[in-house]
Design an enzyme around this catalytic site. Sequence first.
Site, PDB file in Angstrom:
ATOM      1  N   GLU A 250       0.827  -1.215   0.000  1.00  0.00           N
ATOM      2  CA  GLU A 250       0.000   0.000   0.000  1.00  0.00           C
ATOM      3  C   GLU A 250       0.858   1.262   0.000  1.00  0.00           C
ATOM      4  O   GLU A 250       0.422   2.315  -0.452  1.00  0.00           O
ATOM      5  CB  GLU A 250      -0.911   0.023   1.239  1.00  0.00           C
ATOM      6  CG  GLU A 250      -2.227  -0.688   1.023  1.00  0.00           C
ATOM      7  CD  GLU A 250      -3.235  -0.457   2.150  1.00  0.00           C
ATOM      8  OE1 GLU A 250      -2.933   0.254   3.121  1.00  0.00           O
ATOM      9  OE2 GLU A 250      -4.336  -1.012   2.056  1.00  0.00           O
TER      10      GLU A 250
ATOM     11  N   HIS B 170       8.775 -26.641  -1.692  1.00  0.00           N
ATOM     12  CA  HIS B 170       8.165 -27.780  -2.389  1.00  0.00           C
ATOM     13  C   HIS B 170       6.980 -27.347  -3.248  1.00  0.00           C
ATOM     14  O   HIS B 170       6.196 -28.172  -3.699  1.00  0.00           O
ATOM     15  CB  HIS B 170       7.754 -28.844  -1.364  1.00  0.00           C
ATOM     16  CG  HIS B 170       8.948 -29.364  -0.616  1.00  0.00           C
ATOM     17  ND1 HIS B 170       9.561 -30.549  -0.926  1.00  0.00           N
ATOM     18  CD2 HIS B 170       9.683 -28.816   0.393  1.00  0.00           C
ATOM     19  CE1 HIS B 170      10.608 -30.728  -0.114  1.00  0.00           C
ATOM     20  NE2 HIS B 170      10.705 -29.686   0.691  1.00  0.00           N
TER      21      HIS B 170
ATOM     22  N   LYS C 259     -14.092  -0.214  -3.773  1.00  0.00           N
ATOM     23  CA  LYS C 259     -15.198   0.170  -2.882  1.00  0.00           C
ATOM     24  C   LYS C 259     -16.269   0.909  -3.680  1.00  0.00           C
ATOM     25  O   LYS C 259     -17.460   0.671  -3.517  1.00  0.00           O
ATOM     26  CB  LYS C 259     -14.691   1.087  -1.761  1.00  0.00           C
ATOM     27  CG  LYS C 259     -13.791   0.409  -0.762  1.00  0.00           C
ATOM     28  CD  LYS C 259     -13.456   1.351   0.377  1.00  0.00           C
ATOM     29  CE  LYS C 259     -12.323   0.814   1.210  1.00  0.00           C
ATOM     30  NZ  LYS C 259     -11.769   1.772   2.141  1.00  0.00           N
TER      31      LYS C 259
HETATM   32  O1  PA5 Z   1      -3.688   1.055   5.607  1.00  0.00           O
HETATM   33  C1  PA5 Z   1      -4.855   1.425   5.491  1.00  0.00           C
HETATM   34  O2  PA5 Z   1      -5.167   2.583   5.691  1.00  0.00           O
HETATM   35  C2  PA5 Z   1      -5.978   0.458   5.130  1.00  0.00           C
HETATM   36  O3  PA5 Z   1      -5.556  -0.785   4.759  1.00  0.00           O
HETATM   37  C3  PA5 Z   1      -6.886   0.319   6.331  1.00  0.00           C
HETATM   38  O4  PA5 Z   1      -6.119  -0.142   7.403  1.00  0.00           O
HETATM   39  C4  PA5 Z   1      -8.049  -0.626   6.108  1.00  0.00           C
HETATM   40  O5  PA5 Z   1      -8.714  -0.295   4.931  1.00  0.00           O
HETATM   41  C5  PA5 Z   1      -9.010  -0.567   7.275  1.00  0.00           C
HETATM   42  O6  PA5 Z   1      -9.466   0.725   7.450  1.00  0.00           O
HETATM   43  P1  PA5 Z   1     -10.263   1.194   8.732  1.00  0.00           P
HETATM   44  O7  PA5 Z   1      -9.375   1.025   9.911  1.00  0.00           O
HETATM   45  O8  PA5 Z   1     -10.586   2.627   8.472  1.00  0.00           O
HETATM   46  O9  PA5 Z   1     -11.492   0.329   8.834  1.00  0.00           O
END
Ligand code: PA5
Length: 445
Positions: A287, A308, A422
């Site tokens: 990310e 393996h 989303k």
């Molecule tokens: O790193 C990030 O921001 C995302 O992966 C969030 O952690 C994930 O989408 C969960 O988001 P939230 O804590 O707002 O539910």
Amino acid sequence: MKTIDLDIQYAEYFALKQYEALKDKSVTALTTLDMGTGAGNDFLGWQKLPSETPADLLDRINKTAARLRANCDYVVCVGIGGSYLGAKAVISALSNMFADFYGPKPNEPKVLFAGQNIGEEYMSELSKLLEGKKFGIIVISKSGTTTEPAIAFRMLKDQLEKQAGKEAAKDLIVAVTDASKGALRTLATQEGYETYVIPDNVGGRFSVLTPVGLLPIAVAGFDVTKLIAGAAAMEEATKHPGDDNIAQTYARMRNALYESGKKIEILVNFNPKLHYFSEWWKQLYGESEGKEGKGIFPASVDLTTDLHSMGQWIQEGERTIFETVISVEEPCVEHRIPEDAANLDGINYIAGKRVDEVNKMAELGTLLAHVDGGVPNIRIKVHTLDEHTMGQLIYFFEKACGISGYILGVNPFNQPGVEAYKKNMFALLEKPGYEKETAAIKAKL
Ligand code: PA5
């Protein structure tokens, strides 16, 4: 206490020119991070979490954990991505691998996870397990609006209220969310749940050292003060630029390898307890760096298991990969291979040895084979898997990630691409407010 070691000798050779050329850039990246002058600088709160976590926050976390431990056989942590993976990684690394099969003991609830998928069987089977059981919920969402945990929490809250009664359920639910924004904050305030705040300046994937990770880890029975102390040792060790700054060196080396054509990094462990640590690491780097058409693809394998299955590819496939191996020096226990008089399996030559001695030879043999096969190898050596080590590893990878993202030239602290699915999902589900998107997506089907 000694921090983790980084060994780049088996990687340098593959990208020496690029590594040398990135020296100044890596210093600038580290300085930019420390001074808070780069892109995404409103999300740098994680940098000082270890040294600035107040003792009274840890006390409160331990008290909440003790309450849940005393009153629950199961505690379900509801969250996804950064609100799930850090806790799961640490708990898996430190737990007995067969803990689930022993069943809960008094004051030792099983920590389960939900809201990290939308699996109907998963939710139904979890609900069946919890039927008639004493359970609690830690619901974690920074935005407080993420669909997956919202669905899981609604279902679990409903079940808990039916089983324990609304009043008792209130004391068995803890919410970890933003200080003021989001549906979860509103709900928690209205229902009167105990809450913890995720600081504004800490993004999801950098939040394991906030109550997001600390509370579930404490509920699982692990020492969060030691975890923070380990992270603080690493904060100190990676503060200043220099060849002895292992976060800077790792960030510089992986970018050098990327520039030399190695587009995939495989995080390797030789200890199955680290499986979920790799999952946490993949989110952190994926990310943070996968944007603007750039970024190393983070992958992982558990060895020797995956030798393996994936071993052939790693040894002889396209030479676009490098490996980063987390090597654990000392297992927490000693277990030896027995002698067998008949020796029909032919392995008496290793009888009397610890299992780990064999594992270490597999590790060394793999390293040499992969390097011979053209796979650069970075090695991270840790002494043993405990809270202090996990704290060090977490902070090391977070710090290196910030530096690495700046070397790469991206904002390592946003994740604009996560929104695309989303938007489509909401349009397909005809969420109010998405009418235009619904019409557009339906026209494509
Ligand atoms: O790193 C990030 O921001 C995302 O992966 C969030 O952690 C994930 O989408 C969960 O988001 P939230 O804590 O707002 O539910």
